[in-house]
Design a protein around this motif. Sequence first.
Motif, mmCIF file in Angstrom:
data_model
loop_
_atom_site.group_PDB
_atom_site.id
_atom_site.type_symbol
_atom_site.label_atom_id
_atom_site.label_comp_id
_atom_site.label_asym_id
_atom_site.label_seq_id
_atom_site.Cartn_x
_atom_site.Cartn_y
_atom_site.Cartn_z
ATOM 1 N N SER A 173 0.834 -1.206 0.000
ATOM 2 C CA SER A 173 0.000 0.000 0.000
ATOM 3 C C SER A 173 0.868 1.255 0.000
ATOM 4 N N SER A 174 0.216 2.402 -0.053
ATOM 5 C CA SER A 174 0.916 3.660 0.185
ATOM 6 C C SER A 174 1.417 3.656 1.633
ATOM 7 N N THR A 175 2.310 4.570 1.952
ATOM 8 C CA THR A 175 2.932 4.567 3.284
ATOM 9 C C THR A 175 2.306 5.593 4.229
ATOM 10 N N ASP A 176 1.068 5.983 3.963
ATOM 11 C CA ASP A 176 0.408 7.006 4.771
ATOM 12 C C ASP A 176 -0.819 6.466 5.526
ATOM 13 N N LEU A 177 -0.782 5.193 5.911
ATOM 14 C CA LEU A 177 -1.954 4.607 6.556
ATOM 15 C C LEU A 177 -2.246 5.214 7.923
ATOM 16 N N MET A 178 -1.293 5.986 8.470
ATOM 17 C CA MET A 178 -1.566 6.697 9.722
ATOM 18 C C MET A 178 -2.738 7.672 9.556
ATOM 19 N N GLN A 179 -2.995 8.090 8.320
ATOM 20 C CA GLN A 179 -4.063 9.064 8.058
ATOM 21 C C GLN A 179 -5.426 8.402 7.875
ATOM 22 N N ASP A 180 -5.453 7.068 7.798
ATOM 23 C CA ASP A 180 -6.696 6.338 7.558
ATOM 24 C C ASP A 180 -7.422 6.113 8.890
ATOM 25 N N PRO A 181 -8.635 6.674 9.052
ATOM 26 C CA PRO A 181 -9.351 6.532 10.334
ATOM 27 C C PRO A 181 -9.600 5.080 10.731
ATOM 28 N N ALA A 182 -9.665 4.175 9.769
ATOM 29 C CA ALA A 182 -9.941 2.772 10.100
ATOM 30 C C ALA A 182 -8.844 2.158 10.962
ATOM 31 N N TRP A 185 2.290 1.181 6.492
ATOM 32 C CA TRP A 185 1.777 0.632 5.231
ATOM 33 C C TRP A 185 1.293 -0.800 5.476
ATOM 34 N N ALA A 186 0.561 -1.319 4.520
ATOM 35 C CA ALA A 186 0.074 -2.693 4.593
ATOM 36 C C ALA A 186 0.637 -3.485 3.419
ATOM 37 N N MET A 187 0.761 -4.781 3.622
ATOM 38 C CA MET A 187 1.224 -5.672 2.558
ATOM 39 C C MET A 187 0.318 -6.898 2.497
ATOM 40 N N VAL A 188 0.046 -7.329 1.266
ATOM 41 C CA VAL A 188 -0.754 -8.534 1.037
ATOM 42 C C VAL A 188 0.080 -9.490 0.194
ATOM 43 N N ASN A 189 0.374 -10.663 0.736
ATOM 44 C CA ASN A 189 1.112 -11.692 0.000
ATOM 45 C C ASN A 189 0.200 -12.884 -0.274
ATOM 46 N N ARG A 190 0.289 -13.363 -1.502
ATOM 47 C CA ARG A 190 -0.414 -14.581 -1.881
ATOM 48 C C ARG A 190 0.624 -15.645 -2.245
ATOM 49 N N PHE A 191 0.186 -16.738 -2.822
ATOM 50 C CA PHE A 191 1.074 -17.875 -3.097
ATOM 51 C C PHE A 191 2.316 -17.417 -3.884
ATOM 52 N N GLY A 192 3.500 -17.772 -3.387
ATOM 53 C CA GLY A 192 4.757 -17.471 -4.065
ATOM 54 C C GLY A 192 5.330 -16.099 -3.791
ATOM 55 N N HIS A 193 4.597 -15.220 -3.144
ATOM 56 C CA HIS A 193 5.082 -13.867 -2.889
ATOM 57 C C HIS A 193 6.028 -13.843 -1.685
ATOM 58 N N SER A 194 6.967 -12.910 -1.695
ATOM 59 C CA SER A 194 7.936 -12.787 -0.609
ATOM 60 C C SER A 194 8.395 -11.334 -0.519
ATOM 61 N N THR A 195 9.297 -11.089 0.397
ATOM 62 C CA THR A 195 9.922 -9.770 0.537
ATOM 63 C C THR A 195 11.420 -9.986 0.697
ATOM 64 N N ARG A 196 12.212 -9.304 -0.124
ATOM 65 C CA ARG A 196 13.666 -9.504 -0.054
ATOM 66 C C ARG A 196 14.240 -8.835 1.197
ATOM 67 N N ALA A 197 15.430 -9.251 1.579
ATOM 68 C CA ALA A 197 16.076 -8.744 2.789
ATOM 69 C C ALA A 197 16.252 -7.233 2.709
ATOM 70 N N HIS A 198 15.922 -6.560 3.794
ATOM 71 C CA HIS A 198 16.002 -5.106 3.829
ATOM 72 C C HIS A 198 16.029 -4.630 5.274
#
Length: 197
Positions: A50-59, A93-106
Amino acid sequence: MKQQSLFPTPLWHFRHPNLQACGQLSQHVLELERQDPCGLQLTNQGGWHSSTDLMQDPAFQDMFHWIAGCCHGAFQGWGWDLSKATPTFNNAWAMVNRFGHSTRAHLHPNSLFSGVMYLQVPEGAGAIAFLDPRAGAQMLLPPLRNDAEGDHKGRLRHKPRVGELLLFPAWLWHEVEPSMQIGERVALSFNIGMRQK
């Protein structure tokens, strides 16, 4: 014999008391994905960022209030003098991973601490792995027994659970293993900085 651990790396674990609230936020994240299907491409290998401004989302207001309380408790116990500087959220921010998705080292520059809150974790969802931050620690390793702790081997793997919050230094390298689940792995991540008083 006396053993002392030098310069340990903190990793805090918290458990949200309302798993139903986590599920509702997970559905909100999936709705955000439907509204902006392209999202961002940063360290994610596939998946949606997602965008990195989820602090602004009232939810997310109640969840971030709870996370802030967890952070204050952790930082006070760690030794942070809150009378001189207060923790602040830099971004989220939020992230959604499905089958085969990953995040590289950071890691997360320009922040003091980072965290991840797991909102939905199907069976087989990718684990998070923390990597040894000491540059020379992996140059030569002795043969280790199978029961030796994972951090002795330079990589500590953690299988997430719904409602779990992990908090760690922003300089700690980490990655997300490929997901092998049916359905979505949904996580909410954030960075913590500070404001001088």
